[in-house]
Design a protein around this motif. Structure first.
Motif, PDB file in Angstrom:
ATOM      1  N   ARG A 178       0.830  -1.212   0.000  1.00 51.06           N
ATOM      2  CA  ARG A 178       0.000   0.000   0.000  1.00 51.06           C
ATOM      3  C   ARG A 178       0.863   1.259   0.000  1.00 51.06           C
ATOM      4  N   LYS A 181       2.354   2.175  -3.313  1.00 53.54           N
ATOM      5  CA  LYS A 181       1.411   2.755  -4.261  1.00 53.54           C
ATOM      6  C   LYS A 181       0.950   4.146  -3.835  1.00 53.54           C
ATOM      7  N   GLU A 182       0.692   4.320  -2.546  1.00 57.11           N
ATOM      8  CA  GLU A 182       0.018   5.535  -2.093  1.00 57.11           C
ATOM      9  C   GLU A 182       0.887   6.439  -1.221  1.00 57.11           C
ATOM     10  N   GLY A 183       2.061   5.979  -0.835  1.00 59.92           N
ATOM     11  CA  GLY A 183       2.866   6.736   0.108  1.00 59.92           C
ATOM     12  C   GLY A 183       2.522   6.377   1.537  1.00 59.92           C
ATOM     13  N   SER A 185       1.168   6.384   5.182  1.00 58.93           N
ATOM     14  CA  SER A 185       0.037   6.902   5.953  1.00 58.93           C
ATOM     15  C   SER A 185       0.189   6.390   7.383  1.00 58.93           C
ATOM     16  N   CYS A 188      -2.239   4.096   9.366  1.00 56.23           N
ATOM     17  CA  CYS A 188      -2.219   2.650   9.124  1.00 56.23           C
ATOM     18  C   CYS A 188      -1.245   1.928  10.051  1.00 56.23           C
TER      19      CYS A 188
END
Length: 296
Positions: A178, A181-183, A185, A188
Motif C-alpha cells: 500500500r 502505491k500511495e505513500g 500513511s 495505518c
C-alpha cells in the motif's frame, strides 16, 4: 592574590631597609612605603620596627612573612602546574563523535600519527546534545555529529552530508504494498510499536516532528541508543523504526521517504572562537577525506 605586595614585604625583611629593597624591586621608596603602610593598616599592627637604622620584623611581621612565603610557594607551584597542563594541552586534540557517523577511526588515527606523531588524540562518544556541552565547556576541540539546523551563534559547521530519515518496515509487513502505491500513511501504523532513539538525539527530535506533522501518536515506543540495535529489533518482529537514507543495511528492509522530508546534516562542528592549529586542520582534512570515501 597580590603577589607583588607579598614580594615587596618579603624583600624589605631580607634587605632590612626600604631604600635597598626599593632598588632591588625597581620601584620608588615612597611607593614601597605606601604598600607596607597599607598592609599594616589592614592588619592593625606594624610589620617592622627600626633599630640602628635597620628594619626588623615584629612578631606580627614574622607571622605575616611565614604566611606570605607559603602563599608565594603555592602560587609558583600552581603556575608551574598550569604551564605543564597548557603544554600538554597543546599536544592533545579531543573530539566527540556520534556512533555510526565515523566508521574508520583506527584508520584516521593511523594517518594522523604519520603526520603528527607527538600529538595525542582523545575521542569521546556522545549524542548531539552532549557534544554541544563538551564544546561549550572546552572539554572537546570539535565534534562529528548531526544537526537539523546549521545556524548557531556559537558554533561553526563544516557540512559533510545532507540526508534524511526514512520509515523502515521489515519484509512481510502488511503495509508495504500500500505504501509503495500511495505513500506512507501513519494512521495505518496505529498498532505498530515504534523503535526510537533517546530523547536528546537529533533523530528523536526529527521523529517527534514527523509524528506532529502527521498528527500521530504511537501506541507504544521502545527506546534504543543505536540504529543497528533498532534495525535488529525491527527485523526480529519487535517494531518498526526510522533509518537514515542510504543506510548500508537498507537491503534488509523496505524504506519509504516521508513527506515532508525529515532532513538533517552530518557535520564537523567547533566553537567559533576556536583557533585552528595546523595539527587540528590536518586532522579535519583527514576526517573529511575519510568520510567522503565511505559514503560514496
Amino acid at each position: 592574590m597580590n603577589t607583588k605586595l607579598l614580594e615587596c614585604i618579603i624583600t624589605v625583611s631580607q634587605e632590612r631597609s626600604q631604600s635597598r629593597a626599593a632598588v632591588k624591586l625597581n620601584i620608588s621608596q615612597s611607593a614601597l612605603s605606601q604598600q607596607i603602610k597599607k598592609v599594616e593598616n589592614d592588619i592593625g599592627t606594624p610589620l617592622f620596627y627600626k633599630e640602628k637604622n635597620e628594619l626588623f620584623l615584629t612578631d606580627a611581621g614574622k607571622i605575616y612573612i611565614n604566611g606570605a612565603q607559603g602563599a608565594l610557594n603555592i602560587y609558583k607551584h600552581a603556575l608551574r602546574d598550569i604551564s605543564k597542563v597548557r603544554s600538554r594541552k597543546n599536544k592533545e586534540i579531543t573530539f566527540v563523535y556520534t556512533k555510526g557517523l565515523l566508521k574508520d577511526l583506527p584508520g584516521v588515527l593511523t594517518e594522523f600519527r604519520k603526520i603528527h606523531p607527538d600529538i595525542y588524540i582523545n575521542t569521546l562518544y556522545g549524542t548531539a546534545a552532549s557534544a554541544k556541552d563538551y564544546l561549550s565547556n572546552g572539554i572537546a576541540d570539535f565534534a562529528i555529529t548531526a544537526t537539523s539546523d546549521l545556524s548557531n551563534t556559537l558554533l561553526s559547521y563544516i557540512p559533510l552530508r545532507t540526508t534524511e530519515l526514512e520509515l523502515a518496515l521489515p519484509y512481510g509487513h502488511p503495509m508495504i504494498n500500500r505504501f509503495r502505491k500511495e505513500g506512507v500513511s501513519f494512521e495505518c501504523l496505529s498498532e505498530d510499536i515504534f523503535i526510537l532513539p533517546p530523547n536528546e538525539t537529533v533523530a528523536r527530535q526529527l521523529s517527534s516532528r514527523i509524528f506532529q506533522q502527521n498528527r500521530f501518536i504511537p501506541r507504544s515506543i521502545r527506546e534504543v541508543s543505536e540504529i543497528e540495535s533498532a534495525i535488529e529489533l525491527m527485523l526480529s518482529g519487535n517494531g518498526i523504526c526510522f533509518v537514515p537514507k542510504f543506510h548500508e543495511a537498507n537491503n534488509r528492509y523496505v524504506a519509504f521517504s516521508l513527506v515532508p522530508g525529515a532532513v538533517y546534516h552530518i557535520v564537523i562542528t567547533y566553537p567559533k572562537s576556536k583557533i585552528i592549529s595546523a595539527a587540528l586542520k590536518d586532522l579535519l582534512m583527514i576526517l573529511m577525506r575519510t568520510y567522503d570515501s565511505y559514503i560514496k
